[in-house]
Scaffold this motif. Structure first.
Motif, PDB file in Angstrom:
ATOM      1  N   THR A   7       0.706  -1.508   0.197  1.00  0.00           N
ATOM      2  CA  THR A   7       0.074   0.252   0.407  1.00  0.00           C
ATOM      3  C   THR A   7       1.209   1.091  -0.016  1.00  0.00           C
ATOM      4  N   GLY A   8       2.011   1.816   0.721  1.00  0.00           N
ATOM      5  CA  GLY A   8       2.963   2.292   1.083  1.00  0.00           C
ATOM      6  C   GLY A   8       3.207   3.426  -0.457  1.00  0.00           C
ATOM      7  N   THR A   9       3.704   1.753  -1.380  1.00  0.00           N
ATOM      8  CA  THR A   9       4.213   2.147  -3.454  1.00  0.00           C
ATOM      9  C   THR A   9       2.951   1.753  -4.156  1.00  0.00           C
ATOM     10  N   ASP A  10       1.733   1.520  -3.756  1.00  0.00           N
ATOM     11  CA  ASP A  10       1.157   0.893  -4.423  1.00  0.00           C
ATOM     12  C   ASP A  10       1.261   0.186  -5.501  1.00  0.00           C
ATOM     13  N   ARG A  11       2.269  -1.263  -5.053  1.00  0.00           N
ATOM     14  CA  ARG A  11       2.515  -1.915  -5.908  1.00  0.00           C
ATOM     15  C   ARG A  11       2.283  -3.733  -6.350  1.00  0.00           C
ATOM     16  N   GLU A  28       0.521   0.375 -11.568  1.00  0.00           N
ATOM     17  CA  GLU A  28       0.123   1.147 -12.145  1.00  0.00           C
ATOM     18  C   GLU A  28      -1.825   1.492 -12.017  1.00  0.00           C
ATOM     19  N   ASN A  29      -2.654   2.620 -11.530  1.00  0.00           N
ATOM     20  CA  ASN A  29      -3.901   1.995 -11.612  1.00  0.00           C
ATOM     21  C   ASN A  29      -4.144   1.737 -10.510  1.00  0.00           C
ATOM     22  N   LEU A  30      -3.523   1.633  -9.440  1.00  0.00           N
ATOM     23  CA  LEU A  30      -3.632   0.876  -8.558  1.00  0.00           C
ATOM     24  C   LEU A  30      -3.483   1.862  -6.923  1.00  0.00           C
ATOM     25  N   ASP A  31      -4.744   2.165  -6.301  1.00  0.00           N
ATOM     26  CA  ASP A  31      -5.234   3.659  -5.663  1.00  0.00           C
ATOM     27  C   ASP A  31      -4.242   2.797  -3.684  1.00  0.00           C
ATOM     28  N   GLU A  32      -5.192   1.850  -3.047  1.00  0.00           N
ATOM     29  CA  GLU A  32      -4.566   1.180  -2.203  1.00  0.00           C
ATOM     30  C   GLU A  32      -4.639  -0.114  -1.743  1.00  0.00           C
ATOM     31  N   PRO A  33      -4.100  -0.956  -2.475  1.00  0.00           N
ATOM     32  CA  PRO A  33      -3.785  -2.593  -2.681  1.00  0.00           C
ATOM     33  C   PRO A  33      -3.932  -3.291  -1.195  1.00  0.00           C
ATOM     34  N   GLY A  51      -9.073   1.786  -2.621  1.00  0.00           N
ATOM     35  CA  GLY A  51      -8.721   3.101  -2.558  1.00  0.00           C
ATOM     36  C   GLY A  51      -9.867   4.247  -2.541  1.00  0.00           C
ATOM     37  N   GLU A  52      -9.631   5.062  -3.632  1.00  0.00           N
ATOM     38  CA  GLU A  52     -10.854   6.215  -3.530  1.00  0.00           C
ATOM     39  C   GLU A  52     -11.723   5.376  -4.967  1.00  0.00           C
ATOM     40  N   SER A  53     -11.377   4.576  -5.955  1.00  0.00           N
ATOM     41  CA  SER A  53     -12.817   3.968  -6.414  1.00  0.00           C
ATOM     42  C   SER A  53     -12.704   2.598  -5.844  1.00  0.00           C
ATOM     43  N   PRO A  54     -12.473   1.829  -5.108  1.00  0.00           N
ATOM     44  CA  PRO A  54     -12.105   0.409  -4.654  1.00  0.00           C
ATOM     45  C   PRO A  54     -13.303  -0.984  -5.928  1.00  0.00           C
ATOM     46  N   VAL A  68     -10.836  -6.109 -14.017  1.00  0.00           N
ATOM     47  CA  VAL A  68     -11.469  -6.035 -13.092  1.00  0.00           C
ATOM     48  C   VAL A  68     -12.926  -6.630 -12.955  1.00  0.00           C
ATOM     49  N   LEU A  69     -12.798  -7.393 -11.287  1.00  0.00           N
ATOM     50  CA  LEU A  69     -14.122  -8.389 -11.261  1.00  0.00           C
ATOM     51  C   LEU A  69     -15.118  -8.048 -10.653  1.00  0.00           C
ATOM     52  N   VAL A  70     -14.892  -7.146  -9.696  1.00  0.00           N
ATOM     53  CA  VAL A  70     -16.013  -6.284  -9.271  1.00  0.00           C
ATOM     54  C   VAL A  70     -15.595  -4.760  -8.901  1.00  0.00           C
ATOM     55  N   ASN A  71     -16.534  -4.117  -8.693  1.00  0.00           N
ATOM     56  CA  ASN A  71     -16.958  -2.327  -8.554  1.00  0.00           C
ATOM     57  C   ASN A  71     -17.438  -1.585  -8.206  1.00  0.00           C
ATOM     58  N   THR A  72     -18.118  -2.091  -8.040  1.00  0.00           N
ATOM     59  CA  THR A  72     -19.492  -2.100  -7.184  1.00  0.00           C
ATOM     60  C   THR A  72     -19.876  -1.811  -6.240  1.00  0.00           C
ATOM     61  N   SER A  73     -20.739  -1.459  -5.452  1.00  0.00           N
ATOM     62  CA  SER A  73     -21.401  -1.762  -4.198  1.00  0.00           C
ATOM     63  C   SER A  73     -20.131  -1.999  -3.223  1.00  0.00           C
ATOM     64  N   LEU A  74     -18.829  -1.783  -3.013  1.00  0.00           N
ATOM     65  CA  LEU A  74     -17.304  -2.386  -2.572  1.00  0.00           C
ATOM     66  C   LEU A  74     -17.074  -0.669  -1.385  1.00  0.00           C
ATOM     67  N   GLY A  75     -17.020  -1.160  -0.483  1.00  0.00           N
ATOM     68  CA  GLY A  75     -16.803   0.177   0.173  1.00  0.00           C
ATOM     69  C   GLY A  75     -14.618  -0.189   0.625  1.00  0.00           C
TER      70      GLY A  75
END
Length: 132
Positions: A7-11, A28-33, A51-54, A68-75
Motif C-alpha cells: 500500500t505504501g508504494t501501490d504495487r 499502475e492504477n493501484l490506489d490502496e492495494p 482506494g478512491e474507487s474500490p 476488474v471483477l467487481v467495482n460496485t457496492s464495495l467500501g
C-alpha cells in the motif's frame, strides 16, 4: 514464490522464497492495494484495492491480462479467500460489514452482521468470521 501487495508504494510484487528475482508485477492504477490470493492451478492472482474507487481485480501470475471483477457496492474490501474446490472467491468488506462471494458472474452476500472482515478465515468450505 511469494506475492504481496504494498500500500505504501501501490504495487504488487513477487519474489522467490530465497529473496532472489524480485519483480514488480503491477504498479499502475493501484490506489490502496490490500489483500491478495493466488490460484496456482489456473495461474491467476486476485487482489483488493480499497482506494478512491474500490475494486477487486485479477491477472495472470505474471501480471498480464489484468481485469476488474467487481467495482460496485464495495467500501473497504480488505480480505480475500479462494475456494478452489467450489470455484468461489470470497471477500470481506470492513465498511459494509459483509462477507460476499462470487462464482463467475454470480454474486451474493454470505454474512452481513457484525463481521470484522480482516480477521476471518475460510477452511474446508466453512467461513469463520471474527465477530466484533
Amino acid at each position: 514464490n511469494l506475492y504481496w501487495t504494498d500500500t505504501g508504494t501501490d504495487r504488487i510484487e513477487v519474489t522467490r522464497l530465497n529473496g532472489t528475482s524480485r519483480k514488480i508485477l503491477i504498479s499502475e492504477n493501484l490506489d490502496e492495494p490490500r489483500a491478495i490470493v493466488l490460484n496456482p492451478v489456473m495461474g491467476y492472482m486476485y487482489w483488493t484495492d480499497w482506494g478512491e474507487s474500490p475494486k477487486i481485480e485479477c491477472a495472470y501470475l505474471d501480471g498480464s491480462e489484468r481485469r476488474v471483477l467487481v467495482n460496485t457496492s464495495l467500501g473497504w474490501p480488505n480480505g480475500l479467500a479462494l475456494d478452489l474446490e467450489k470455484d468461489k472467491l470470497y471477500w470481506g468488506d470492513a465498511k459494509t460489514d459483509r462477507i460476499e462471494v462470487s462464482n463467475g458472474a454470480i454474486f451474493g452476500c454470505v454474512l452481513r452482521k457484525h463481521v470484522l472482515c480482516f480477521c476471518g478465515a475460510l477452511c474446508l468450505g466453512c467461513i469463520y468470521p471474527a465477530l466484533r
